[in-house]
Design a protein around this motif. Structure first.
Motif, mmCIF file in Angstrom:
data_model
loop_
_atom_site.group_PDB
_atom_site.id
_atom_site.type_symbol
_atom_site.label_atom_id
_atom_site.label_comp_id
_atom_site.label_asym_id
_atom_site.label_seq_id
_atom_site.Cartn_x
_atom_site.Cartn_y
_atom_site.Cartn_z
ATOM 1 N N ARG A 57 55.530 -12.304 -61.935
ATOM 2 C CA ARG A 57 55.314 -12.646 -63.341
ATOM 3 C C ARG A 57 56.914 -12.946 -63.864
ATOM 4 N NH1 ARG A 57 51.356 -8.773 -66.176
ATOM 5 N NH2 ARG A 57 51.603 -10.068 -68.000
ATOM 6 N N LEU A 58 56.920 -13.890 -64.609
ATOM 7 C CA LEU A 58 58.383 -14.269 -65.174
ATOM 8 C C LEU A 58 57.982 -14.382 -66.946
ATOM 9 C CD1 LEU A 58 60.492 -17.138 -63.729
ATOM 10 C CD2 LEU A 58 61.271 -14.791 -64.241
ATOM 11 N N ILE A 59 58.591 -13.318 -67.514
ATOM 12 C CA ILE A 59 57.923 -12.965 -68.739
ATOM 13 C C ILE A 59 59.025 -13.100 -69.774
ATOM 14 C CG2 ILE A 59 56.851 -11.272 -70.441
ATOM 15 C CD1 ILE A 59 55.698 -9.891 -68.002
ATOM 16 N N ASP A 60 59.209 -13.780 -70.783
ATOM 17 C CA ASP A 60 60.026 -14.130 -71.596
ATOM 18 C C ASP A 60 59.503 -13.253 -73.083
ATOM 19 O OD1 ASP A 60 61.772 -16.582 -70.887
ATOM 20 O OD2 ASP A 60 59.956 -17.489 -70.708
ATOM 21 N N HIS A 61 60.554 -12.509 -73.505
ATOM 22 C CA HIS A 61 60.496 -11.856 -74.665
ATOM 23 C C HIS A 61 61.494 -11.678 -75.641
ATOM 24 C CE1 HIS A 61 61.747 -8.671 -71.997
ATOM 25 N NE2 HIS A 61 61.952 -8.075 -72.726
ATOM 26 N N VAL A 74 55.440 -5.919 -73.530
ATOM 27 C CA VAL A 74 56.421 -5.781 -72.346
ATOM 28 C C VAL A 74 56.684 -4.401 -72.216
ATOM 29 C CG1 VAL A 74 58.848 -6.319 -71.639
ATOM 30 C CG2 VAL A 74 57.270 -8.146 -72.529
ATOM 31 N N ASN A 75 57.124 -3.693 -73.325
ATOM 32 C CA ASN A 75 57.195 -2.331 -73.310
ATOM 33 C C ASN A 75 56.325 -1.418 -72.712
ATOM 34 O OD1 ASN A 75 59.860 -2.568 -74.102
ATOM 35 N ND2 ASN A 75 59.286 -2.088 -76.397
ATOM 36 N N GLU A 76 55.054 -1.953 -72.866
ATOM 37 C CA GLU A 76 53.715 -1.128 -72.322
ATOM 38 C C GLU A 76 53.714 -1.297 -70.865
ATOM 39 O OE1 GLU A 76 50.522 1.279 -72.487
ATOM 40 O OE2 GLU A 76 52.139 1.099 -73.686
ATOM 41 N N LEU A 77 53.960 -2.663 -70.583
ATOM 42 C CA LEU A 77 54.016 -3.023 -69.223
ATOM 43 C C LEU A 77 55.141 -2.401 -68.468
ATOM 44 C CD1 LEU A 77 52.739 -5.314 -67.208
ATOM 45 C CD2 LEU A 77 54.472 -6.921 -67.644
ATOM 46 N N GLU A 94 55.357 -16.786 -68.564
ATOM 47 C CA GLU A 94 54.604 -16.591 -69.841
ATOM 48 C C GLU A 94 55.597 -15.928 -70.864
ATOM 49 O OE1 GLU A 94 51.796 -13.045 -69.117
ATOM 50 O OE2 GLU A 94 52.607 -13.217 -66.879
ATOM 51 N N LYS A 95 54.835 -15.949 -72.185
ATOM 52 C CA LYS A 95 55.755 -15.211 -73.131
ATOM 53 C C LYS A 95 54.940 -14.157 -73.753
ATOM 54 C CE LYS A 95 58.455 -16.384 -77.198
ATOM 55 N NZ LYS A 95 59.135 -17.517 -77.951
ATOM 56 N N LEU A 96 55.496 -12.967 -74.005
ATOM 57 C CA LEU A 96 54.925 -11.559 -74.573
ATOM 58 C C LEU A 96 55.557 -11.212 -75.478
ATOM 59 C CD1 LEU A 96 53.415 -10.025 -71.115
ATOM 60 C CD2 LEU A 96 52.309 -11.427 -72.736
ATOM 61 N N PRO A 97 54.793 -10.611 -76.554
ATOM 62 C CA PRO A 97 55.737 -9.759 -77.677
ATOM 63 C C PRO A 97 56.189 -8.314 -76.905
ATOM 64 C CG PRO A 97 53.105 -9.436 -77.918
ATOM 65 C CD PRO A 97 53.421 -10.472 -76.612
ATOM 66 N N ARG A 98 57.234 -7.882 -77.759
ATOM 67 C CA ARG A 98 58.040 -6.986 -77.232
ATOM 68 C C ARG A 98 57.103 -5.745 -76.910
ATOM 69 N NH1 ARG A 98 62.885 -4.436 -80.609
ATOM 70 N NH2 ARG A 98 63.664 -2.472 -79.339
ATOM 71 N N MET A 103 65.169 -12.077 -73.779
ATOM 72 C CA MET A 103 65.294 -11.299 -72.639
ATOM 73 C C MET A 103 64.314 -12.028 -71.406
ATOM 74 S SD MET A 103 67.596 -8.696 -72.873
ATOM 75 C CE MET A 103 67.216 -7.699 -71.656
ATOM 76 N N VAL A 104 64.626 -11.708 -70.307
ATOM 77 C CA VAL A 104 63.706 -12.444 -69.378
ATOM 78 C C VAL A 104 63.298 -11.185 -68.344
ATOM 79 C CG1 VAL A 104 63.358 -13.751 -67.353
ATOM 80 C CG2 VAL A 104 64.416 -14.528 -69.355
ATOM 81 N N LEU A 105 62.130 -10.894 -68.006
ATOM 82 C CA LEU A 105 61.546 -9.804 -67.233
ATOM 83 C C LEU A 105 60.933 -10.553 -66.031
ATOM 84 C CD1 LEU A 105 60.764 -7.023 -66.305
ATOM 85 C CD2 LEU A 105 58.675 -7.374 -67.714
ATOM 86 N N LEU A 106 61.465 -10.161 -64.674
ATOM 87 C CA LEU A 106 60.614 -10.701 -63.715
ATOM 88 C C LEU A 106 60.258 -9.309 -63.263
ATOM 89 C CD1 LEU A 106 60.156 -12.817 -61.315
ATOM 90 C CD2 LEU A 106 62.225 -11.915 -60.183
#
Length: 218
Positions: free
Chosen positions: A147-151, A201-204, A194-198, A158-161
């Motif tokens: 997953r590529l996550i923009d937040h 992402v912290n919970e993930l 995908e794009k998720l709220p902060r 930030m981008v999370l891979l």
């Protein structure tokens, strides 16, 4: 297999929080190329130092808990009252804080000792390496999820891979947007964007296992 010079690639990942991130200006070590050849990953493309997934807050968190744990110990001997009552009331919180602080401090010192996470990208996979620690070659076909996550984080966009192996091993890499290196890796791994709220992402990240399938920290 090293297919080209590293300096043929001019784009680099921006530094991640808590690390001196960015492109590593050297070709992969022998142990990296040997692991890639054994896994048949093809030609090498680039190497990037990425975020440890934990910033400076986690580094100071352990020592802070240790300091807080000392306070009840001192208070247990300074507060008047029966020892049989004062010691359990203050000793148990002190034991919890000292234990938690000791474990967190050890974990962060261990990560500092083994060095930053370096992701070496090849045609058909990547090699995750800690310079003085574990190393693992992974083919993109072995990933269960990517997953590529923009937040929007504390340090801006930030981008999370997040890549998860079939055995449960997880690599969570953070970098400030646009994070070209992470995006390239994500596209190669066929990650969904995908794009998720902060807070999600912290919970993930909180739920992402901090241990690999080989019982080593990344």
């Amino acid at each position: 297999m090293v297919g080209r010079s590293f300096h043929d690639h001019h784009s680099a990942a921006a530094p991640g929080p808590g690390t001196k991130g960015g492109t590593v200006n050297r070709i992969p070590s022998i142990r990296v190329t040997d692991a890639a050849d054994a896994a048949v990953l093809g030609l090498w493309h680039r190497s990037d130092r990425v975020s440890r997934r934990h910033g400076w807050r986690s580094i100071v968190g352990g020592p802070l808990l240790l300091i807080l744990g000392i306070v009840p110990v001192i208070a247990a001997f300074a507060v008047p009252g029966p020892r049989w009552l004062v010691l359990p009331l203050l000793g148990l919180p002190a034991l919890y804080l000292l234990s938690a602080g000791g474990l967190r401090t050890y974990a962060e010192l261990f990560r500092l000792r083994i060095g930053p996470l370096i992701m070496h990208r090849f045609d058909d996979g990547f090699v995750a390496e800690r310079p003085r620690g574990p190393l693992r070659a992974v083919a993109f076909a072995e990933l269960k999820d990517a997953r590529l996550i923009d937040h929007h984080g504390a340090d801006g966009a930030m981008v999370l891979l997040l890549m998860v192996h079939w055995d449960g091993t997880a690599w969570a890499c953070l970098a400030p947007s646009p994070a070209e290196a992470l995006v390239e890796m994500g596209h190669a791994a066929e990650a969904r964007r995908e794009k998720l709220p902060r807070y999600e992402v912290n919970e993930l990240l909180r739920k992402t296992p901090p241990w690999t399938g080989w019982k080593q920290t990344w």
